[in-house]
Design a protein around this motif. Structure first.
Motif, short mmCIF file in Angstrom:
data_model
loop_
_atom_site.label_atom_id
_atom_site.label_comp_id
_atom_site.label_asym_id
_atom_site.label_seq_id
_atom_site.Cartn_x
_atom_site.Cartn_y
_atom_site.Cartn_z
N TRP A 207 -8.93 9.31 -11.16
CA TRP A 207 -8.16 8.28 -10.45
C TRP A 207 -6.67 8.50 -10.75
CZ3 TRP A 207 -12.88 6.84 -12.78
CH2 TRP A 207 -13.87 6.41 -11.88
N PRO A 208 -6.06 9.48 -10.10
CA PRO A 208 -4.67 9.86 -10.41
C PRO A 208 -3.64 8.77 -10.15
CG PRO A 208 -5.44 11.00 -8.44
CD PRO A 208 -6.64 10.35 -9.06
N ARG A 209 -4.04 7.70 -9.42
CA ARG A 209 -3.09 6.61 -9.20
C ARG A 209 -2.77 5.88 -10.51
NH1 ARG A 209 -2.22 5.02 -3.93
NH2 ARG A 209 -2.08 2.81 -4.42
N LEU A 210 -3.50 6.18 -11.56
CA LEU A 210 -3.14 5.70 -12.89
C LEU A 210 -1.70 6.07 -13.20
CD1 LEU A 210 -3.64 4.77 -15.91
CD2 LEU A 210 -4.39 7.12 -16.32
N TYR A 211 -1.29 7.28 -12.86
CA TYR A 211 0.03 7.77 -13.24
C TYR A 211 1.15 7.07 -12.49
CZ TYR A 211 -2.64 11.18 -15.78
OH TYR A 211 -3.53 11.76 -16.65
N LYS A 212 0.84 6.54 -11.31
CA LYS A 212 1.81 5.71 -10.61
C LYS A 212 2.07 4.43 -11.40
CE LYS A 212 2.70 3.44 -6.17
NZ LYS A 212 2.19 3.17 -4.79
N GLY A 213 0.99 3.86 -11.93
CA GLY A 213 1.13 2.65 -12.75
C GLY A 213 1.85 2.93 -14.06
N LEU A 214 1.53 4.07 -14.70
CA LEU A 214 2.20 4.44 -15.94
C LEU A 214 3.70 4.59 -15.71
CD1 LEU A 214 -0.25 7.12 -17.40
CD2 LEU A 214 0.29 4.91 -18.42
N GLU B 127 -11.06 -0.92 -8.17
CA GLU B 127 -11.97 -1.64 -9.07
C GLU B 127 -13.01 -0.70 -9.68
OE1 GLU B 127 -11.89 -4.81 -10.22
OE2 GLU B 127 -9.92 -4.72 -9.27
N GLU B 128 -13.47 0.26 -8.91
CA GLU B 128 -14.46 1.21 -9.44
C GLU B 128 -13.89 1.95 -10.65
OE1 GLU B 128 -16.71 5.38 -8.05
OE2 GLU B 128 -15.11 4.48 -6.82
N GLY B 129 -12.63 2.37 -10.55
CA GLY B 129 -12.00 3.07 -11.66
C GLY B 129 -11.79 2.18 -12.86
N LYS B 130 -11.36 0.94 -12.63
CA LYS B 130 -11.16 0.00 -13.73
C LYS B 130 -12.47 -0.23 -14.48
CE LYS B 130 -7.39 -2.54 -11.49
NZ LYS B 130 -6.97 -3.85 -10.92
N ARG B 131 -13.54 -0.37 -13.73
CA ARG B 131 -14.85 -0.59 -14.34
C ARG B 131 -15.27 0.63 -15.17
NH1 ARG B 131 -17.95 -4.58 -15.95
NH2 ARG B 131 -17.05 -5.69 -14.18
N TRP B 132 -15.05 1.82 -14.64
CA TRP B 132 -15.38 3.05 -15.38
C TRP B 132 -14.60 3.08 -16.69
CZ3 TRP B 132 -12.95 7.17 -17.57
CH2 TRP B 132 -13.70 8.33 -17.82
N PHE B 133 -13.32 2.78 -16.61
CA PHE B 133 -12.47 2.80 -17.80
C PHE B 133 -12.98 1.81 -18.85
CE2 PHE B 133 -8.89 1.52 -20.39
CZ PHE B 133 -8.16 2.69 -20.58
N ALA B 134 -13.24 0.58 -18.42
CA ALA B 134 -13.68 -0.46 -19.35
C ALA B 134 -15.01 -0.10 -20.00
CB ALA B 134 -13.79 -1.81 -18.62
N GLU B 135 -15.89 0.54 -19.25
CA GLU B 135 -17.20 0.91 -19.79
C GLU B 135 -17.13 2.03 -20.82
OE1 GLU B 135 -19.48 1.76 -16.29
OE2 GLU B 135 -19.99 -0.36 -15.93
#
Length: 266
Positions: free
Chosen positions: A128-135, A28-36
């Motif tokens: 947040w390198p787990r982004l690439y798992k989602g990609l 959630e911390e990463g999602k919030r950073w991205f959205a901001e």
């Protein structure tokens, strides 16, 4: 134009982030950073968002409207690669020193997006390198669409292929029409539709006219209204094609916000 971090843009971006597979493994911390770090962006109908081989400057999330990604031959003939539904994040791109967009992206309706700069996007991935798992997972999931399209073009009749194509258009371009129908604004020539479904223009036109005679669709100058999409869905499934899995595999799919509460799907 609102600045990054404004409450309105952040909440809109968070809504898109929370329902897109790219971000499924990001905390959630990463999602919030991205959205901001997102900005609001509007594209008028017919306006290009980017052109083929342009340097990648932004990654986008579609809040409203619709866009298509297409290529054009040297003679100017266009071929649609993908139509983007509300809720989509795009595009995929190669992680090179100087990444570039593949295909042209143009709005088929007035569209509102959130965008994040490529530098911020790359910084997000490093933090947040787990982004690439989602990609990777989202990209791999598209295999169902690729395999399904190959099956459509090689094993099913033109009527089935056209029914699935129209159902896909309802997802990405549909709006509530008259008499509880779904209106699809057209930006495709019959020649392009024929190319997309692998049939002759004359035969495509004959099938559309047949569906119009039975009241399934109504053809207008600027598009068509699908009065009974269940007829098209039944036609797609009649030959054993798994239309639900195929349509779900595309961006937007049956999870498109347009269908929530519409009664079209159970």
């Amino acid at each position: 134009m609102e600045k990054p971090g404004s409450s309105t843009v952040t909440s809109q971006a968070m809504e898109l982030v929370n329902r897109w597979d790219w971000f499924a493994f990001v905390p959630e911390e990463g999602k919030r950073w991205f959205a901001e770090h997102c900005l609001l962006h509007t594209v008028e109908k017919g306006q290009s968002l980017y052109l083929h081989n342009d340097p990648v400057t932004h990654i986008y999330g579609l809040l409203s409207g619709s866009l298509r990604i297409y290529t054009a031959s040297a003679s100017g003939q266009e071929m649609t690669l993908e139509e983007l539904a509300v809720g989509s994040w795009f595009p995929h791109f190669m992680l090179t020193d100087k990444p570039s967009y593949y295909g042209n992206c143009t709005a088929t309706r007035v569209s509102t997006l959130v965008r994040i700069g490529i530098d911020d996007f790359m910084a997000f991935g490093e933090r947040w390198p787990r982004l690439y798992k989602g990609l990777y997972a989202e990209f791999a999931a598209r295999g169902a669409a690729t395999i399904g399209r190959m099956e459509l073009l090689t094993q099913h009749s033109l009527k089935v292929r056209l029914a699935v194509y129209l159902l896909r258009l309802v997802v990405v371009r549909g709006s509530n029409g008259a008499d509880k129908g779904y209106f699809v604004e057209s930006s495709d020539s019959q020649e392009e539709i024929a190319n997309r479904v692998g049939g002759a223009r004359q035969r495509v036109n004959a099938i559309l006219k047949e569906w119009e005679r039975t009241g399934t669709i109504v053809i207008a100058k600027n598009g068509l209204t699908i009065h009974n999409p269940h007829v098209l869905l039944a036609a797609a499934k009649e030959s054993g094609f798994d239309a639900d899995a195929y349509l779900e595999a595309w961006q937007g799919g049956w999870k498109s916000p347009f269908f929530k509460g519409s009664g079209f799907i159970s």
